[in-house]
Each structure stands twice: as structure tokens, then as C-alpha cells.
Motif scaffolding. Structure first.
Motif, PDB file in Angstrom:
ATOM      1  N   GLY A   1     -15.675 -54.443 -11.970  1.00 45.69           N
ATOM      2  CA  GLY A   1     -16.154 -55.682 -11.470  1.00 45.69           C
ATOM      3  C   GLY A   1     -15.668 -55.905 -10.128  1.00 45.69           C
ATOM      4  N   GLN A   2     -15.606 -54.707  -9.255  1.00 44.16           N
ATOM      5  CA  GLN A   2     -14.847 -54.474  -8.204  1.00 44.16           C
ATOM      6  C   GLN A   2     -15.744 -54.024  -7.241  1.00 44.16           C
ATOM      7  N   ILE A   3     -16.911 -53.784  -7.740  1.00 40.18           N
ATOM      8  CA  ILE A   3     -18.214 -52.976  -6.616  1.00 40.18           C
ATOM      9  C   ILE A   3     -19.438 -53.583  -6.738  1.00 40.18           C
ATOM     10  N   ALA A   4     -19.921 -54.562  -5.529  1.00 38.88           N
ATOM     11  CA  ALA A   4     -21.385 -54.940  -6.101  1.00 38.88           C
ATOM     12  C   ALA A   4     -22.200 -53.322  -6.275  1.00 38.88           C
ATOM     13  N   PRO A   5     -22.450 -53.574  -7.270  1.00 43.80           N
ATOM     14  CA  PRO A   5     -23.757 -52.251  -7.542  1.00 43.80           C
ATOM     15  C   PRO A   5     -24.996 -51.453  -6.734  1.00 43.80           C
ATOM     16  N   GLU A   6     -24.867 -52.368  -5.386  1.00 41.12           N
ATOM     17  CA  GLU A   6     -25.529 -51.738  -4.357  1.00 41.12           C
ATOM     18  C   GLU A   6     -24.590 -50.966  -3.300  1.00 41.12           C
ATOM     19  N   LEU A   7     -23.461 -51.176  -3.699  1.00 38.82           N
ATOM     20  CA  LEU A   7     -22.865 -50.209  -3.088  1.00 38.82           C
ATOM     21  C   LEU A   7     -21.852 -49.097  -3.609  1.00 38.82           C
ATOM     22  N   TRP A   8     -22.582 -48.766  -5.020  1.00 44.33           N
ATOM     23  CA  TRP A   8     -21.903 -47.276  -5.841  1.00 44.33           C
ATOM     24  C   TRP A   8     -22.871 -46.483  -5.251  1.00 44.33           C
ATOM     25  N   ARG A   9     -21.873 -45.382  -5.280  1.00 43.62           N
ATOM     26  CA  ARG A   9     -22.573 -43.915  -4.875  1.00 43.62           C
ATOM     27  C   ARG A   9     -24.349 -43.848  -5.934  1.00 43.62           C
ATOM     28  N   GLN A  10     -25.191 -44.153  -5.117  1.00 38.69           N
ATOM     29  CA  GLN A  10     -26.335 -43.880  -5.943  1.00 38.69           C
ATOM     30  C   GLN A  10     -26.714 -42.878  -5.161  1.00 38.69           C
ATOM     31  N   GLU A  11     -27.970 -41.974  -5.856  1.00 39.21           N
ATOM     32  CA  GLU A  11     -29.667 -41.487  -5.339  1.00 39.21           C
ATOM     33  C   GLU A  11     -30.316 -42.195  -4.491  1.00 39.21           C
ATOM     34  N   VAL A  12     -30.668 -42.128  -3.526  1.00 42.12           N
ATOM     35  CA  VAL A  12     -31.695 -43.321  -2.446  1.00 42.12           C
ATOM     36  C   VAL A  12     -33.106 -42.545  -1.960  1.00 42.12           C
ATOM     37  N   THR A  13     -34.299 -43.140  -1.952  1.00 42.21           N
ATOM     38  CA  THR A  13     -35.399 -42.523  -1.103  1.00 42.21           C
ATOM     39  C   THR A  13     -34.839 -41.768   0.537  1.00 42.21           C
ATOM     40  N   ASN A  14     -34.677 -41.179   0.677  1.00 35.93           N
ATOM     41  CA  ASN A  14     -34.145 -40.492   1.792  1.00 35.93           C
ATOM     42  C   ASN A  14     -35.478 -41.566   3.463  1.00 35.93           C
ATOM     43  N   MET A  15     -35.044 -41.896   4.608  1.00 37.64           N
ATOM     44  CA  MET A  15     -35.439 -42.503   5.627  1.00 37.64           C
ATOM     45  C   MET A  15     -35.765 -41.804   6.936  1.00 37.64           C
ATOM     46  N   TRP A  16     -35.061 -40.138   5.742  1.00 41.34           N
ATOM     47  CA  TRP A  16     -34.970 -39.381   7.790  1.00 41.34           C
ATOM     48  C   TRP A  16     -35.781 -38.288   7.007  1.00 41.34           C
ATOM     49  N   PRO A  17     -36.740 -37.950   6.988  1.00 39.58           N
ATOM     50  CA  PRO A  17     -37.174 -37.052   6.459  1.00 39.58           C
ATOM     51  C   PRO A  17     -36.964 -35.924   6.811  1.00 39.58           C
ATOM     52  N   ASP A  18     -37.117 -35.847   7.824  1.00 38.02           N
ATOM     53  CA  ASP A  18     -37.475 -35.047   9.147  1.00 38.02           C
ATOM     54  C   ASP A  18     -35.876 -33.804   9.205  1.00 38.02           C
ATOM     55  N   ARG A  19     -34.566 -34.558   8.839  1.00 45.38           N
ATOM     56  CA  ARG A  19     -33.207 -33.990   8.751  1.00 45.38           C
ATOM     57  C   ARG A  19     -33.331 -32.791   8.528  1.00 45.38           C
ATOM     58  N   PRO A  20     -32.491 -32.134   7.889  1.00 43.48           N
ATOM     59  CA  PRO A  20     -32.156 -31.438   7.198  1.00 43.48           C
ATOM     60  C   PRO A  20     -31.135 -31.412   6.007  1.00 43.48           C
ATOM     61  N   ARG A  21     -30.652 -31.023   5.392  1.00 42.46           N
ATOM     62  CA  ARG A  21     -29.915 -31.031   4.040  1.00 42.46           C
ATOM     63  C   ARG A  21     -28.560 -31.036   4.980  1.00 42.46           C
ATOM     64  N   GLY A  22     -27.824 -31.718   4.303  1.00 39.59           N
ATOM     65  CA  GLY A  22     -26.406 -31.903   4.875  1.00 39.59           C
ATOM     66  C   GLY A  22     -25.645 -32.741   5.943  1.00 39.59           C
ATOM     67  N   THR A  23     -27.203 -33.591   6.807  1.00 41.35           N
ATOM     68  CA  THR A  23     -27.784 -34.133   7.823  1.00 41.35           C
ATOM     69  C   THR A  23     -26.127 -35.266   7.233  1.00 41.35           C
ATOM     70  N   ILE A  24     -25.735 -35.701   7.710  1.00 41.59           N
ATOM     71  CA  ILE A  24     -24.776 -37.174   7.852  1.00 41.59           C
ATOM     72  C   ILE A  24     -25.690 -38.633   8.371  1.00 41.59           C
ATOM     73  N   ILE A  25     -25.490 -39.712   8.388  1.00 30.70           N
ATOM     74  CA  ILE A  25     -26.872 -40.581   8.925  1.00 30.70           C
ATOM     75  C   ILE A  25     -25.145 -41.678   8.336  1.00 30.70           C
ATOM     76  N   VAL A  26     -25.024 -42.565   9.407  1.00 30.43           N
ATOM     77  CA  VAL A  26     -23.651 -43.801   9.814  1.00 30.43           C
ATOM     78  C   VAL A  26     -25.012 -45.169   9.996  1.00 30.43           C
ATOM     79  N   ASP A  27     -24.777 -46.016   9.542  1.00 29.65           N
ATOM     80  CA  ASP A  27     -24.494 -47.322   9.646  1.00 29.65           C
ATOM     81  C   ASP A  27     -23.679 -48.281   9.599  1.00 29.65           C
ATOM     82  N   PRO A  28     -23.336 -48.301  10.565  1.00 27.08           N
ATOM     83  CA  PRO A  28     -22.209 -48.816   9.825  1.00 27.08           C
ATOM     84  C   PRO A  28     -22.585 -50.586  10.233  1.00 27.08           C
ATOM     85  N   ASP A  29     -23.821 -51.750  10.584  1.00 28.32           N
ATOM     86  CA  ASP A  29     -23.882 -52.349  10.797  1.00 28.32           C
ATOM     87  C   ASP A  29     -24.306 -53.128   8.899  1.00 28.32           C
ATOM     88  N   ALA A  30     -24.921 -51.894   8.496  1.00 26.44           N
ATOM     89  CA  ALA A  30     -25.103 -51.938   6.359  1.00 26.44           C
ATOM     90  C   ALA A  30     -24.036 -51.400   6.194  1.00 26.44           C
TER      91      ALA A  30
END
Length: 234
Positions: free
Chosen positions: A62-91
Motif C-alpha cells: 500500500g505504499q505506491i500508487a499503481p501508476e508509479l510501479w515499474r511497468q512496460e508502456v508504449t514507447n512515445m519516442w519510437p525513433d530513439r534507439p534501445r537504451g535511450t533514457i528519457i526523464v520527465d521531471p514534471d511527470a
């Protein structure tokens, strides 16, 4: 129209600054502990880790909201190669690009310095149980941290070290940005602004990211729309 993500994709880079900056009205860990409701039990990959040099406790139910769990999602940056890391500070989200169609998303907490820098850097190196080496500029503000200066070799790894179990170090044009992705986030901090650090992850998550990360990969930090208002400790 120029969106904030297009802006980053175009290669805009802000001035480099350290993982530390004084600012008023810090949001403390104690405040975050009292602010969030209970959530469903977390997945089993947040169980205790017992095969590390130092014990990593399980995340309590009960400590973490489900949307913050580690999970597989749709890639919003399909042109970026595997291994690229994207950080969204505001989200308060970090994405690891797996393929043109998928990414692994991690909930993070963002310290004051996590809002200070934006642009694309290189994942220069990774460290397991890193030492915390306090910059001289921070020691000027907090002399009590002098024993953990670069000259003194920093704070040894282990419980109490604010870098946690792993850290990723970002360089730009061969220069250390002092922007870090590291462990030791408290579960109740995820998805929130906190008083210290850059990008903080659960130790379970930062180990998972560290083991998948690609040396030399791009790490893009999206521009933040949030105003400054936190005091960074490290």
C-alpha cells in the motif's frame, strides 16, 4: 508548433548545473509520508533483496500508487534507439527505451536539482553502491558535510548514503553535468517533488535500470515547467 518534447528532440540544452541548489521552502520527506493514501499491494519485484552487499528491505504493502510501479508502456519516442533514457521531471517518470514500440517506465521522485538541468547528455558510467562525494560548493553552505568531500573520498556506500544502491552519471561534451539518477527514494516520495537529490528511484528500480542501461546511451531530460522552490541537499 514547437512542443516541449520537440524542443528537446531538436537538441536544446540548458546551462549545466550541479545536483545542488539553495531555494526556499523545502518539501521534506516527513511531509510526503503524511500526504498520500494507501494503495494496493506492490508487485513481487519490490520484495526484499538479500543478495546485495547491503540489505534492501521490501516495499511495504500500500505504499505506491499503481501508476508509479515499474511497468512496460508504449514507447512515445519510437525513433530513439534501445537504451535511450528519457526523464520527465514534471511527470516524475523515467523511461528506458526497449524497442520501437515499448519502454519500461519507472516512477521517480525529483529533487530540486532534478529541475535545474535539461537537454541530452551521455550515460558516461554507472556505479554499484557509489560513494557520495559532496561538491565544494555544497560544503560552503553545509560545513558539516566536509568529511564527505571529494578530497576526503566521500561517504562510504551502504545504509545512510543518499545515493542508494546504484547511480548513473551524465556527461555532456566530456564534462560531468553533476546530474545523477540514483537510488534511495522512499516509497511515499515517488511522483513528488522532494527536498534533495536529482532523480531518485527505489533501490529495486535503480538496480533494474542499472543492469539494463547501455554505456554511452543518450539520456534526455525534458524541460521542466515547474517553478523552483526546493532546497537541494545533494
Amino acid at each position: 508548433m514547437l512542443t516541449r518534447r520537440n524542443f528537446v528532440a531538436a537538441g536544446a540544452v540548458a546551462a549545466v548545473s550541479a545536483c545542488a541548489r539553495p531555494a526556499p521552502e523545502p518539501v521534506t520527506r516527513a511531509a510526503t509520508e503524511a500526504a498520500l493514501p494507501d494503495y494496493p499491494p506492490v508487485p513481487s519485484f519490490y520484495d526484499a533483496i538479500t543478495n546485495e552487499p547491503f540489505p534492501i528491505p521490501a516495499i511495504e504493502p500500500g505504499q505506491i500508487a499503481p501508476e508509479l510501479w515499474r511497468q512496460e508502456v508504449t514507447n512515445m519516442w519510437p525513433d530513439r534507439p534501445r537504451g535511450t533514457i528519457i526523464v520527465d521531471p514534471d511527470a516524475a517518470m523515467l523511461y528506458f527505451i526497449e524497442s520501437p514500440t515499448t519502454a519500461t517506465r519507472y516512477g521517480v521522485s525529483v529533487g530540486a536539482a532534478g529541475y535545474e538541468w535539461q537537454g541530452t547528455a551521455r550515460l558516461q558510467f554507472r556505479r554499484s553502491w557509489p560513494r557520495w562525494k559532496v561538491p565544494d560548493a555544497m560544503i560552503e553552505r553545509k560545513p558539516e558535510l566536509a568529511p564527505y568531500s571529494v578530497a576526503h573520498g566521500g561517504m562510504p556506500p551502504g545504509p545512510g548514503n543518499p545515493m542508494g544502491a546504484r547511480a548513473l552519471y551524465l556527461f555532456q561534451d566530456g564534462v560531468d553535468t553533476l546530474y545523477r539518477v540514483h537510488g534511495d527514494a522512499a516509497p511515499r516520495e515517488l511522483g513528488r517533488s522532494v527536498s534533495s537529490g536529482c532523480i531518485r528511484m527505489l533501490n529495486q528500480d535503480v538496480i533494474h535500470l542499472h543492469d539494463r542501461a547501455v554505456h554511452g546511451a543518450d539520456v534526455t531530460v525534458l524541460p521542466s515547467l515547474k517553478p523552483a522552490g526546493l532546497e537541494a541537499m545533494y
